[in-house]
Design an enzyme around this catalytic site. Structure first.
Site, mmCIF file in Angstrom:
data_model
loop_
_atom_site.group_PDB
_atom_site.id
_atom_site.type_symbol
_atom_site.label_atom_id
_atom_site.label_comp_id
_atom_site.label_asym_id
_atom_site.label_seq_id
_atom_site.Cartn_x
_atom_site.Cartn_y
_atom_site.Cartn_z
ATOM 1 N N CYS A 41 0.719 -1.192 -0.034
ATOM 2 C CA CYS A 41 -0.031 0.078 -0.101
ATOM 3 C C CYS A 41 0.776 1.082 0.115
ATOM 4 O O CYS A 41 1.935 1.228 0.581
ATOM 5 C CB CYS A 41 -0.889 -0.053 1.361
ATOM 6 S SG CYS A 41 -1.991 1.400 1.134
ATOM 7 N N ASP A 43 0.344 3.879 1.585
ATOM 8 C CA ASP A 43 0.272 4.614 2.897
ATOM 9 C C ASP A 43 1.514 4.828 3.647
ATOM 10 O O ASP A 43 2.476 3.956 3.720
ATOM 11 C CB ASP A 43 -0.511 3.408 3.973
ATOM 12 C CG ASP A 43 -0.674 4.134 5.218
ATOM 13 O OD1 ASP A 43 -0.089 4.532 6.016
ATOM 14 O OD2 ASP A 43 -1.853 4.170 5.489
ATOM 15 N N ARG A 45 2.642 5.120 6.275
ATOM 16 C CA ARG A 45 3.283 4.339 7.393
ATOM 17 C C ARG A 45 3.601 2.817 7.321
ATOM 18 O O ARG A 45 4.149 2.346 8.146
ATOM 19 C CB ARG A 45 2.249 4.393 8.492
ATOM 20 C CG ARG A 45 1.600 5.538 8.956
ATOM 21 C CD ARG A 45 0.022 5.376 9.702
ATOM 22 N NE ARG A 45 -0.977 4.915 8.589
ATOM 23 C CZ ARG A 45 -2.182 4.624 9.003
ATOM 24 N NH1 ARG A 45 -2.716 4.481 10.551
ATOM 25 N NH2 ARG A 45 -3.065 3.987 8.177
ATOM 26 N N HIS A 97 -2.405 -3.887 4.986
ATOM 27 C CA HIS A 97 -1.923 -3.694 6.451
ATOM 28 C C HIS A 97 -3.509 -3.279 6.979
ATOM 29 O O HIS A 97 -4.333 -2.872 6.493
ATOM 30 C CB HIS A 97 -1.085 -2.371 6.452
ATOM 31 C CG HIS A 97 -1.821 -0.970 5.906
ATOM 32 N ND1 HIS A 97 -2.288 -0.015 6.461
ATOM 33 C CD2 HIS A 97 -1.769 -0.764 4.478
ATOM 34 C CE1 HIS A 97 -2.740 0.896 5.868
ATOM 35 N NE2 HIS A 97 -2.440 0.390 4.514
ATOM 36 N N CYS A 100 -6.139 0.243 7.085
ATOM 37 C CA CYS A 100 -5.755 0.781 5.582
ATOM 38 C C CYS A 100 -6.960 1.663 5.337
ATOM 39 O O CYS A 100 -8.103 1.157 5.281
ATOM 40 C CB CYS A 100 -5.901 -0.305 4.766
ATOM 41 S SG CYS A 100 -5.379 0.117 2.838
#
Ligand code: CO
Length: 208
Positions: A41, A43, A45, A97, A100
């Site tokens: 992803c 993302d 993080r 994750h 998400c």
């Protein structure tokens, strides 16, 4: 964030690498031979190399919103083609994750413009597994399960490609479904039974 700081960070990083090995970048420039294709992803993080503890050169990486392997996405399809046929990776990883945002958005009813067709792929995963998901009363548990099922379905999308099917026949490539748990930092192997899935999907998706 101070963008100038990034260039200072970069200088420090270059120096750290050269302190350990004066040929570090010379070697890096000679080519890549990664063993893993990591699809994750976007993302901020969820890093790729950092959470796996691998160095530059060890993982070929593709990231997008909600770690999707959409069959008509030329970018993802090109990445798989190059990684499997040319770099000859031994492992393809789809890593989702928990928490998400893309998966969460797909569970809600809202018009999100250009994100609609992208998130629709996740809504399709929900529809495919609707009975199981609707049977989970707790919202957070249902959300987490959709993250896992989305990883599983994206792994199936990886297996649908001619490149991966050929690599399966010729050299035993393996596909892995993982979830990164942001809450604990741990990487979880979903231990998806691909032999079982393969038997199921190959009846329809076999390309040989
Ligand atoms: Co995400």
């Amino acid at each position: 964030m101070d963008i100038k700081q990034i260039f200072k960070n970069n200088q420090n990083w270059v120096q750290d690498k050269l302190d350990i090995d004066s040929n570090y970048f010379k070697n890096l420039s000679e080519g890549q031979n990664p063993d893993i294709l990591y699809i994750g992803c976007s993302d901020s993080r969820v890093t790729a190399e950092e959470l796996m503890g691998v160095s530059p050169g060890e993982a070929f990486v593709h990231r997008n919103i909600a770690n999707m392997v959409a069959n008509t996405d030329l970018s993802a399809m090109s990445v798989i083609d190059y990684a499997v046929l040319h770099l000859k990776v031994s492992h393809v990883v789809v890593c989702g994750h928990y928490y998400c945002g893309g998966v969460k958005a797909a569970m809600e009813s809202a018009d999100l413009g250009i994100l609609n067709p992208w998130l629709r792929n996740i809504r399709d995963v929900y529809r495919t597994h609707r009975i199981e998901l609707n049977g989970i009363e707790d919202n957070e548990q249902r959300y987490k399960r959709l993250v896992e099922l989305n990883v599983q379905e994206q792994c199936i999308n990886v297996i649908k490609t001619a490149e991966v099917q050929r690599a399966y026949r010729e050299r035993n490539i393996t596909v892995h479904g993982w979830v990164f748990d942001i809450h604990s930092g741990k990487l979880i192997d979903l231990k998806i039974d691909f032999n079982k899935i393969l038997e199921n999907v190959m009846e329809i998706y076999r390309l040989e």
